[in-house]
Structure formats: C-alpha cells, structure tokens
Design a protein around this motif. Sequence first.
Motif, PDB file in Angstrom:
ATOM      1  N   SER A   1       0.852  -1.201   0.000  1.00 36.63           N
ATOM      2  CA  SER A   1       0.000   0.000   0.000  1.00 36.63           C
ATOM      3  C   SER A   1       0.883   1.244   0.000  1.00 36.63           C
ATOM      4  CB  SER A   1      -0.929   0.014   1.222  1.00 36.63           C
ATOM      5  OG  SER A   1      -1.889  -1.006   1.151  1.00 36.63           O
ATOM      6  N   PHE A   2       1.937   1.240  -0.849  1.00 35.67           N
ATOM      7  CA  PHE A   2       2.864   2.381  -0.961  1.00 35.67           C
ATOM      8  C   PHE A   2       3.418   2.803   0.400  1.00 35.67           C
ATOM      9  CE2 PHE A   2       0.348   2.732  -4.838  1.00 35.67           C
ATOM     10  CZ  PHE A   2       1.363   2.833  -5.778  1.00 35.67           C
ATOM     11  N   GLY A   3       3.622   1.880   1.312  1.00 38.16           N
ATOM     12  CA  GLY A   3       4.202   2.187   2.616  1.00 38.16           C
ATOM     13  C   GLY A   3       3.211   2.755   3.616  1.00 38.16           C
ATOM     14  N   SER A   4       1.969   2.919   3.204  1.00 37.90           N
ATOM     15  CA  SER A   4       0.957   3.466   4.114  1.00 37.90           C
ATOM     16  C   SER A   4       0.838   2.580   5.361  1.00 37.90           C
ATOM     17  CB  SER A   4      -0.381   3.529   3.375  1.00 37.90           C
ATOM     18  OG  SER A   4      -1.416   3.741   4.292  1.00 37.90           O
ATOM     19  N   ALA A   5       0.760   3.230   6.547  1.00 37.26           N
ATOM     20  CA  ALA A   5       0.689   2.457   7.795  1.00 37.26           C
ATOM     21  C   ALA A   5      -0.665   1.787   7.963  1.00 37.26           C
ATOM     22  CB  ALA A   5       0.974   3.365   8.983  1.00 37.26           C
ATOM     23  N   ARG A   6      -1.675   2.313   7.271  1.00 34.28           N
ATOM     24  CA  ARG A   6      -3.007   1.663   7.258  1.00 34.28           C
ATOM     25  C   ARG A   6      -3.248   1.196   5.829  1.00 34.28           C
ATOM     26  NH1 ARG A   6      -6.724  -0.018   9.230  1.00 34.28           N
ATOM     27  NH2 ARG A   6      -8.493   1.369   8.969  1.00 34.28           N
ATOM     28  N   PRO A   7      -4.009   0.105   5.670  1.00 36.13           N
ATOM     29  CA  PRO A   7      -4.233  -0.372   4.312  1.00 36.13           C
ATOM     30  C   PRO A   7      -4.909   0.685   3.447  1.00 36.13           C
ATOM     31  CG  PRO A   7      -5.166  -1.891   5.941  1.00 36.13           C
ATOM     32  CD  PRO A   7      -4.705  -0.684   6.685  1.00 36.13           C
ATOM     33  N   ALA A   8      -4.566   0.693   2.160  1.00 34.46           N
ATOM     34  CA  ALA A   8      -5.333   1.505   1.210  1.00 34.46           C
ATOM     35  C   ALA A   8      -6.659   0.799   0.964  1.00 34.46           C
ATOM     36  CB  ALA A   8      -4.550   1.625  -0.078  1.00 34.46           C
ATOM     37  N   VAL A   9      -7.612   1.516   0.377  1.00 33.00           N
ATOM     38  CA  VAL A   9      -8.864   0.853  -0.031  1.00 33.00           C
ATOM     39  C   VAL A   9      -8.747   0.556  -1.524  1.00 33.00           C
ATOM     40  CG1 VAL A   9     -11.368   1.033  -0.189  1.00 33.00           C
ATOM     41  CG2 VAL A   9     -10.172   2.108   1.716  1.00 33.00           C
ATOM     42  N   PHE A  10      -8.939  -0.721  -1.866  1.00 31.63           N
ATOM     43  CA  PHE A  10      -8.842  -1.142  -3.265  1.00 31.63           C
ATOM     44  C   PHE A  10     -10.249  -1.355  -3.794  1.00 31.63           C
ATOM     45  CE2 PHE A  10      -4.949  -2.319  -1.144  1.00 31.63           C
ATOM     46  CZ  PHE A  10      -3.953  -1.971  -2.048  1.00 31.63           C
ATOM     47  N   ARG A  11     -10.746  -0.381  -4.544  1.00 29.17           N
ATOM     48  CA  ARG A  11     -12.135  -0.483  -4.992  1.00 29.17           C
ATOM     49  C   ARG A  11     -12.297  -1.201  -6.328  1.00 29.17           C
ATOM     50  NH1 ARG A  11     -12.980   5.043  -3.344  1.00 29.17           N
ATOM     51  NH2 ARG A  11     -13.882   5.095  -1.266  1.00 29.17           N
TER      52      ARG A  11
END
Length: 416
Positions: free
Chosen positions: A27-37
Amino acid sequence: MADLGNGHGDLRPRTAVLTRGFDPSLSFGSARPAVFRSSTYAFVSPEAAEHAFAITTGKFKPADGERADLIYSRFSHPNAEILEDQIVPLEPGAREAAVFNSGMAAIMTAFFAFAKPDSTIVYTTPLYGGTTGLIHTFLEPFGVRGIAVPSGDAARIDQAIRSARNCCIVYLETPANPTLIMTDIERAAGTALHHPDRPVIMVDNTFLGPSFQHPLLWGADIVLYSATKYLSGFSDMLGGVAITRTSELIRKIRSRRSMFGNILQPDECWMLDGRLPTVALRMNRQSKNAQRIAEALVGHKRLSRVIYPTLFCDPEQKRIFEKQCAYPGGIFSLEFKGGKEAAFEFLRHVRIAKNAVSLGGVETLTCHPRSTTHSGMSAAELAESGVTDGLVRVSAGIEDWRDLLADFEQALAAIG
Ligand SMILES: Cc1ncc(COP(=O)(O)O)c(C=O)c1O
C-alpha cells in the motif's frame, strides 16, 4: 515467548490483530491499508488466470492456506483478504475467515454451503428472529427439516441430534437472544461428532465473541458473527463473518459467497479492520457496565426478573457460564411485572439509552424483542423459549454506568 499453540505463532490475539494480514509495502508504505475499490484484477499471464480460476472453481485443490490470485471482487479483494487475516487470531482455534455484507449473509451462506434437500438441521431456540425466519422461509421449503430444541436443555439437544436423519447442521446460539440461556457447546458438539452423518457444528457467537467465548475450542467447526454488533461497535455499518477450524470448510463457504455476491465491500472491510484492535477494550467496558447496572436493578419493585449471567439461579446455567465464558458480557434483559404495557412505558421514558434494535455499539440500546426482532416467531416458539410480553433487552454501551443506572431508575419510576 513460547508458541501459544493457537496456530498463530507466538503472538497473543491483541498483538496479532495489529501485526498480521497487512503488508505496508503493498500500500505504498501506508501504515493503514489503502482501499482497493477495483472490481477486476489484471493477471500476470493467461496461465496465471487459468490457475486462479481452477482454484476458485474447485477444479484444483490449493495447498492449505493458499489463496487464488485475485480475479474479480465478487470472489475476493485485497481489503477482504486483509480483514479476514486479521480476524483469525481473535478466534482461538481458527484457521480461516470469510467476511460478508451482514450477519444474515454469513449465516445464510454457511447454511447453503452445508444443507442438502432431505437433510436435517437441529437448532436451539430462541434464535435471533432473522435466523428462525431463514430456517422456516428458505431451508424448510428447500427440503431441509428444522428441529428446534430449547437452548440449554442438554438432554433434549442430545436426543434431537441422535435421532436426526441425514443431519447436516447442528446450530447453536449461545447465549440465546434475548433470554441469555446458555447451551453447553462441548456437550452438543460431542454428541454431533458421534452422529454417523457428522453434521457441521455452527455457533452464532455474536453476543460474547470474540472476547469472552471461544466455541472452536469447545468443538465447534464454524463460528458466525453479526459484525454489525461488537466487532464493528459503533452502529454505523453492517457486516458478517464466518470463521472456520479448517481451510476445507472455508473453501465451501467462499464458493457459495462467490455465487451469491454477498462479500463485504472494500470500504466496509477497511472500516471494520480499523475497529478490530479495540473490540476487547469496548467489550470489557460494556460487560462491566452491564454487570453493575443489572446487579443494581435486582429486586426492583417493577421487575419480576433481571436476566444476566452473574444472576443465574439454575445450577446448570451457572455451570455452563463458569465453564464456557470468560466474562458475562454487555447484554442483560429486564422482565416487567406489568407485562407489555410496563415494558413500553419504560421504553418511552428512557433518555440516555435509545429505543432501537441491534446491540454491541458504544451507545446503550433497549428494545422489546417480542414485538420487534422476535415478532416472526410462532406463539408456541415464543411460549417455549421465554420471549415474553414483559421482556426488554438492554445492550450496554460505554457511557458512565452511573448515568445509565440513573436513567433506568427514572424510567422505572415513571411506570404508572
Ligand atoms: C445473535 C444475532 N445473530 C445474527 C444477527 C444478524 O446480523 P445482521 O443484522 O448483521 O444481519 C443478529 C442481528 O441482530 C443477531 O443478534
């Protein structure tokens, strides 16, 4: 730290829920998951597409725990996979999970994964009204016999399981909604295990799980949740979960979910995923609040009974509670001497608590099951199961318990 023997290495559930299932590098290093729609996923090769379909359609058996590449979001999507991975450690004994867009969707899909025409489902009663409706409206016309047995009556449950022909499912809801009668999961599961048809043992764990009761450790095969309740905890989304002790069981459930199209959507998965780490904190507070209020209301002149696990009088119910549950939980029921009229008068006067169905949210809710959630039950079912005219169910929130108690006392005083 030693391996805890829970199948999740050496991490305890409250740590595992924050550390597994999500890789920031995806998720590009995001600490929380991205949302994959996305509704569809690109394959690296036609062979990869063929292999993913072979697994998803059951033509090729994957290794234990292996998942097909993502294909199409009705089958699965990244946010469902992250959420499913993070829920598993909260349910000791669990191998895999599948998430749904409501608790009823989870229950319905589990039923249709294992029920066959000319088979029998043995179930405890009362159940959540929607589940009873599902059995009568869909399973029975589809050729599945429903055998209802009173919750907590071990001898009758044993007898019903033993005499069930082509028994496909044993379904327990414990504590029962809204009477809180408890069923000994280990005993019912033991009887089911010896049945020649080896029915699938399912437990609706919405009231006490995932913090206070662990049915897979007592022999259940599948645990079902309305995630709308404690798991999500804020009365702002619908969700459901099926958690299984084996990969084989989840494969069957996921294949039905792919057909029905009732997977939890990516945004809701992301929301629920953020609520999981606090479920134990919220449930602890709700249980403490419920216990203090329920115990303080015992003996009130308007009430014939306060129903709560720490107040059980029946020795068998006490035994099951002590054996099976870590804490008594956030739900209690009040039975009014003045029947429906007094119950309605109480509901008209509560100020902090809201008069609403559902439970498990951070705000306190009260409802009259007989005229709402359980109104679909037949007169005979109502009489046998103890869902009386004077019963009000309370789901304690996380407010200050003293304010809630004062609110209930003033509403009780307002009854004419
Ligand atoms: C014990 C229990 N199981 C299942 C359900 C159904 O869940 P949902 O409303 O998320 O479909 C409910 C709903 O109140 C419930 O109380």
